[in-house]
Enzyme design. Sequence first.
Site, PDB file in Angstrom:
ATOM      1  N   ARG A  75     -12.761  -4.342  -6.102  1.00 44.76           N
ATOM      2  CA  ARG A  75     -12.709  -5.743  -5.155  1.00 44.76           C
ATOM      3  C   ARG A  75     -13.669  -5.574  -4.510  1.00 44.76           C
ATOM      4  NH1 ARG A  75      -8.268  -2.664  -1.243  1.00 44.76           N
ATOM      5  NH2 ARG A  75      -9.560  -1.383  -0.989  1.00 44.76           N
ATOM      6  N   PHE A 129       1.575  -0.686  -0.169  1.00 42.43           N
ATOM      7  CA  PHE A 129       0.063   0.776  -0.317  1.00 42.43           C
ATOM      8  C   PHE A 129       0.726   0.914  -0.085  1.00 42.43           C
ATOM      9  CE2 PHE A 129      -2.406   3.316   1.755  1.00 42.43           C
ATOM     10  CZ  PHE A 129      -3.679   2.823   0.717  1.00 42.43           C
ATOM     11  N   ASP A 183       1.862  -5.517   8.311  1.00 43.27           N
ATOM     12  CA  ASP A 183       0.167  -4.034   8.047  1.00 43.27           C
ATOM     13  C   ASP A 183      -0.568  -5.305   8.041  1.00 43.27           C
ATOM     14  OD1 ASP A 183      -1.531  -2.858   7.594  1.00 43.27           O
ATOM     15  OD2 ASP A 183       0.141  -1.589   6.079  1.00 43.27           O
ATOM     16  N   TYR A 220     -11.217   0.487  10.272  1.00 47.25           N
ATOM     17  CA  TYR A 220     -12.459   0.888   9.851  1.00 47.25           C
ATOM     18  C   TYR A 220     -13.106  -0.295   8.902  1.00 47.25           C
ATOM     19  CZ  TYR A 220      -8.250   3.331   7.001  1.00 47.25           C
ATOM     20  OH  TYR A 220      -6.979   3.210   6.745  1.00 47.25           O
ATOM     21  N   LYS A 221     -12.187  -0.841   8.466  1.00 49.57           N
ATOM     22  CA  LYS A 221     -12.884  -1.742   6.898  1.00 49.57           C
ATOM     23  C   LYS A 221     -13.097  -3.023   8.129  1.00 49.57           C
ATOM     24  CE  LYS A 221      -8.009  -0.951   5.147  1.00 49.57           C
ATOM     25  NZ  LYS A 221      -8.220  -0.343   4.017  1.00 49.57           N
TER      26      LYS A 221
END
Length: 432
Positions: free
Chosen positions: A392, A133, A214, A239-240
């Site tokens: 996705r 990322f 991560d 938050y995911k």
Amino acid sequence: MTAQSVDITAESHAHALDAADPLAAFRDRFYVPPGTIYLDGNSLGLLSRDAEAATLVTLDDWKRLAIDGWLQAEPDWFTIGERLGALMAPLVGATADEVAVTGTTTVNLHNLVATFYQPQGRRRQIVASSLDFPSDVYALQSQIRLRGGDPDADLVLVPSRDGRTLDEDDLIAAMTDETALVLLPSVLYRSGQLLDIQRLTAAAHERGIPIGFDCAHSIGAIPHRFDDWGVDFAFWCTYKYLNAGPGSVGALYVNRRHFDTAPGLAGWWGYLKERQFDMLHTWEGAGHAGAWQISTPPLLSTAPLLGSLRLFAEAGIERIRVKSLAQTDYLIALLEASGLTAEPYSYRIGTPRDPVRRGGHIAVEHDAAPRIAKALKRRGVVPDFRPPDIVRLAPIALYTSYHDLWQTARHLREIIDAGEYLQGPEGRELVA
Ligand SMILES: Cc1ncc(COP(=O)(O)O)c(C=O)c1O
């Protein structure tokens, strides 16, 4: 129904899978936006009634208790980072004091890399990957510069052989006597590949190199066994898959053998709690993962997590993983059995088929991916797009049904049949 007679493309089969789903009832605990099939929980999870209630309690505590909330709220705000860390520890296979809820993903990365990246002599390199990322890469480049290094020479971004996945052999081959630190994702944000954390950790340690992960794309989707695997440190967002809300607080793990190590970026919230308000100018760390906290916790973006973690404790991360894998298996099989991976549809599955190497989402590749993502959204299916060619799709075990996935496959077919993939502006939206 015998195994032979099952037609996995049938709508009735999706309904049968939902009827047999032991986690199906959790869906009612979430606010699924009306008329949508939400497959973007790997970017921003949905609000649960539990998270909402926990947030309202905190607002009420603020209203009633004001400053006294620091000690009188339940749980008290003063040690909320440690308390929520303890509740989250089972999700990562850690003891309660090895996890702290604090900061944000990239800030925690900075603090942990500032702690564990100790370039010395020949050992100056950080091994990461070309599929990382971007925020991680920017952060690592700046950490290297802070130590007087040259990111071009000292940041080793291990290439991918196929542009989608990483080969653990290549990552291990990059760990040399010039490596000072290894930092890798647990699950790749585009292809959804799950790396072999245990093997990579063992290989790094055989070479005397600390290693961190991560886990933004694995937390809440897969179980982790950090203590068993001996991982040095890890960090993630909430938050995911953890559904704690937009911009919610992050979290970190520090293996207890490092509790004596001073945080690279210290702040008063990491101080020994009993003496924090002595206000001394000499550092006395908390002696556990809480020492890596920097600042006063953002209570309003922390409170939802309390409700959300209760849901995870109820559902159990093992059961969540079983359903998540069943759903990603189903989606892949459905796309293939429906002919969508053949011409004229030409969708490609960019995610490993081997469940051991698969995280929580599926990367569906297509040359017209940005327009397909937008067409899906117009049809009420919420995916996201990642360049260059990835749509996705993340089935979330707590709120996605098999019938959602069946309908998504139908939409993917119709978007091609109706030529919608050729219509509308090309390119991604500002926030994809
Ligand atoms: C894998 C990964 N790492 C880091 C980040 C950056 O997170 P943050 O903005 O919370 O620092 C994200 C954000 O989505 C991510 O997916």
